[in-house]
Design an enzyme around this catalytic site. Structure first.
Site, short mmCIF file in Angstrom:
data_model
loop_
_atom_site.label_atom_id
_atom_site.label_comp_id
_atom_site.label_asym_id
_atom_site.label_seq_id
_atom_site.Cartn_x
_atom_site.Cartn_y
_atom_site.Cartn_z
N ARG A 156 68.88 -1.48 37.16
CA ARG A 156 67.90 -0.88 36.26
C ARG A 156 67.99 0.64 36.26
O ARG A 156 67.30 1.32 35.48
CB ARG A 156 66.46 -1.25 36.67
CG ARG A 156 66.16 -2.73 36.66
CD ARG A 156 64.78 -3.00 37.23
NE ARG A 156 63.73 -2.62 36.32
CZ ARG A 156 63.06 -3.44 35.51
NH1 ARG A 156 63.33 -4.72 35.53
NH2 ARG A 156 62.12 -3.00 34.71
N TYR A 159 68.43 3.11 33.19
CA TYR A 159 67.22 3.43 32.43
C TYR A 159 66.26 4.27 33.27
O TYR A 159 65.85 5.36 32.86
CB TYR A 159 66.54 2.13 31.97
CG TYR A 159 65.36 2.35 31.06
CD1 TYR A 159 65.54 2.80 29.76
CD2 TYR A 159 64.06 2.12 31.49
CE1 TYR A 159 64.46 3.00 28.91
CE2 TYR A 159 62.98 2.32 30.65
CZ TYR A 159 63.18 2.76 29.36
OH TYR A 159 62.10 2.97 28.52
N ASP A 160 65.94 3.77 34.45
CA ASP A 160 64.90 4.41 35.27
C ASP A 160 65.28 5.84 35.65
O ASP A 160 64.48 6.77 35.52
CB ASP A 160 64.67 3.62 36.56
CG ASP A 160 64.19 2.20 36.29
OD1 ASP A 160 64.09 1.81 35.11
OD2 ASP A 160 63.93 1.47 37.27
N ASN A 204 59.73 -12.75 24.46
CA ASN A 204 60.28 -14.02 24.97
C ASN A 204 59.26 -15.15 24.81
O ASN A 204 59.56 -16.20 24.24
CB ASN A 204 60.63 -13.91 26.46
CG ASN A 204 61.95 -13.18 26.69
OD1 ASN A 204 62.64 -12.83 25.74
ND2 ASN A 204 62.28 -12.96 27.95
N GLY A 221 55.73 -16.26 38.82
CA GLY A 221 54.80 -15.93 37.73
C GLY A 221 53.56 -15.20 38.18
O GLY A 221 52.66 -14.94 37.38
N ASP A 310 63.17 -6.05 39.93
CA ASP A 310 62.05 -6.26 39.01
C ASP A 310 60.76 -5.86 39.70
O ASP A 310 60.45 -6.35 40.79
CB ASP A 310 62.00 -7.75 38.61
CG ASP A 310 61.15 -7.98 37.38
OD1 ASP A 310 61.34 -7.25 36.39
OD2 ASP A 310 60.30 -8.88 37.40
N ARG A 314 52.41 -3.65 38.13
CA ARG A 314 52.30 -2.31 37.55
C ARG A 314 51.05 -2.22 36.68
O ARG A 314 50.79 -3.11 35.89
CB ARG A 314 53.54 -1.98 36.73
CG ARG A 314 53.82 -0.50 36.81
CD ARG A 314 54.97 -0.12 35.97
NE ARG A 314 56.26 -0.25 36.58
CZ ARG A 314 57.33 -0.67 35.91
NH1 ARG A 314 57.23 -1.03 34.67
NH2 ARG A 314 58.49 -0.71 36.51
#
Lengths: 356, 356
Positions: A156, A159-160, A204, A221, A310, A314
């Site tokens: 990631r 991007y980060d 999604n 989840g 992931d 947040r």
């Protein structure tokens, strides 16, 4: 009598999800808008939507105050604008991980070109940063003074870290060149005009529920996210840019509890687990199916392993945005999802259960 | 019989502190060395020292295997090299904060130019990262898998975030283009050839003690640092670059406890408070003064406020370097300081108490 000319705005990434909403809003507010996009994740469909929704003419290729330029902001772009909104950058992991170096260059060279233009012409800049600068945060909810927890070399990072160093650039152009640049750290935002294959959780789930495919839950989840409806974000951005520079400078200068340069979180602090979101999406898709005389969605939940790095949790602290802008999000998750589901139905052939 | 041609090395920042040591070592090891430097913090004095210490000729402007090119690595440089050592970047806060944007471009564009050259020519790359990627760390000692605690918009960010995103670039060139790039995160390192106005603690203390100026302690002096003598670092770098790619790849691939790409800490885990360091420097300067029949240093300790975002504590975990290279630092602080004091004496006019 002096003629009042419209203010000129440049929107990079203007044919993307948020760019589309912003261009529409600026046109509604009377701006002359130049929309730049390389159409990597943005689309000509969105450009058409901008024009279609803001004119009453039948010619959807033309709006007297709107110009679309297919241009990659990693290359310099010149022109005289009052305001520049820097939105260009793929923002969903499957998109930004497809060409990690292009993602980095968009964050770095893209913002550098914008800031050079602003330095040379005196334009005011709104730079869209991201809650991803907080990474997998160790502080909840995230305040702007939190420094984040980001892997420099993970999948990631393109991007980060690109977005982190973009903030550094913006701060230094402000300090070294006096550029009036204001930053928002955008938390998960959703709504119409998202890319149907965006790959993030709302698109999604909605597409899976609409096409009767199984709904993919990563991990168990229980990880939470906050979801901001796009209109709330656009409200915040416009309010922020309407403030005089002195107001913004005064708010951020010399306050130990606030960042040294103008950067505010925008997001919806409401927190939902992925399981709660999946259930709400199924419920609302089914309610909408009933209205359209369509059968109930047959989607079931399936579980897959969490991808690398992931973030587990947040949630924005939006105190600064409230204090500075008198803003807070207004649109509930259910309300936003209903509009989003209505938009995405065009991409789902419900009878065949396939994407179109 | 086939003639064995010398291996070719490019050293960016080759006229800086570490670059000088590295160029000397590579020449001693038989390499043909091209040294690039924009001479912003590097110096022609160092270039002369490289030549002088590695030839027996009287012509200090010429070495048959050494070329100096005054070049800023933010501009592309082309050539065919077996190995590229990317050391270019001002590393002390007063230097890197003087032109924050230039510092950023050196980290970003400099490494991008190096990696493009490596991608196009197949050169092996050693990139020097820094313990600053850990920022003000919340984990002690720092292991490579620690993600760091860095402010994106503070006055150290131009260095810290530039170096962080440089690691991201290196990781992505490795993943996307197969470039054989190896990284070291260098913890505080000191020794001869440092810039006399480097501004970091060892040069400050040594120069202050040598010139009878008061020794400046920031904060209460209880913050700790680890100090690595330059020769130890150069040993680690050379051992690392001598390893075959398969060895390096095998070491880092698929081990959850190790970073996904080759990055190792190099530093000396010995921890000293600023007060301990100041006392040791005064003691060793005085011992050296006695040998030279000079009076005892009259320097006293004075206290000043800590500058922004100064890390309170930092200490490397060097397990990975030990395991991969069979390396650990050999030079004690006292031993290294003696050599450093001897070097810096040339810049101090002891009788006048002034810098020259």
């Amino acid at each position: 009598m002096k003629i009042q000319l419209p203010k000129k705005a440049l929107v990079t990434g203007g044919a993307g999800f948020l760019g589309t909403h912003l261009c529409k809003r600026l046109l509604e507010d009377g701006y002359e808008v130049t929309c730049l996009d390389n159409l990597y994740t943005g689309s000509s469909r969105n450009v058409e939507a901008i024009i279609r929704s803001t004119t009453t003419t039948q010619n959807y290729n033309y709006h007297p105050r709107f110009t679309f330029v297919q241009h990659d902001i990693t290359q310099p772009y010149r022109g005289q604008f009052d305001e520049i909104y820097n939105l260009a950058c793929p923002a969903s992991p499957p998109h930004y991980q497809k060409n990690p170096l292009e993602t980095l260059w968009t964050s770095i060279d893209g913002l550098r070109n914008v800031l050079n233009l602003a330095r040379d012409t005196g334009a005011k800049v709104l730079h869209t940063s991201t809650s991803e600068v907080y990474g997998d945060p160790l502080v909840h909810p995230q305040v702007e003074s939190y420094w984040g927890n980001v892997n420099t070399i993970g999948i990631r990072s393109c991007y980060d870290e690109g977005k982190r160093v973009a903030e550094t650039m913006a701060a230094e152009y402000r300090r070294c060149h006096g550029v009036d640049v204001r930053m928002v750290r955008i938390f998960n935002t959703y709504g119409p005009y998202m890319h149907p294959q965006d790959g993030r959780v709302i698109t999604n789930f909605v597409m899976q529920a609409l096409t009767n495919e199984n709904i993919t839950i990563y991990g168990d989840g229980s990880q939470t996210r906050s979801f901001q409806y796009c209109d709330d974000l656009i409200d915040a951005i416009r309010l922020y840019m309407e403030l005089p520079r002195e107001t913004v400078d005064g708010f951020f200068t010399g306050k130990a509890c606030r960042p040294a340069v103008p950067v505010i979180n925008t997001g919806n602090p409401g927190e939902f687990t992925m399981l709660e979101l999946a259930e709400k999406v199924i419920e609302l898709v089914n309610a909408s199916n009933v209205n359209l005389n369509l059968p109930t969605s047959t989607s079931r939940l399936v579980y897959e392993p969490l991808p690398g790095d992931d973030p587990k949790k947040r949630k924005p602290d939006i105190t600064l945005a409230k204090e500075l802008l008198g803003w807070e999000p207004k649109v509930s998750l259910a309300e936003g999802l209903v509009k989003t589901i209505a938009y995405f139905r065009q991409f789902a052939s419900a009878s065949a259960g396939k994407m179109v």
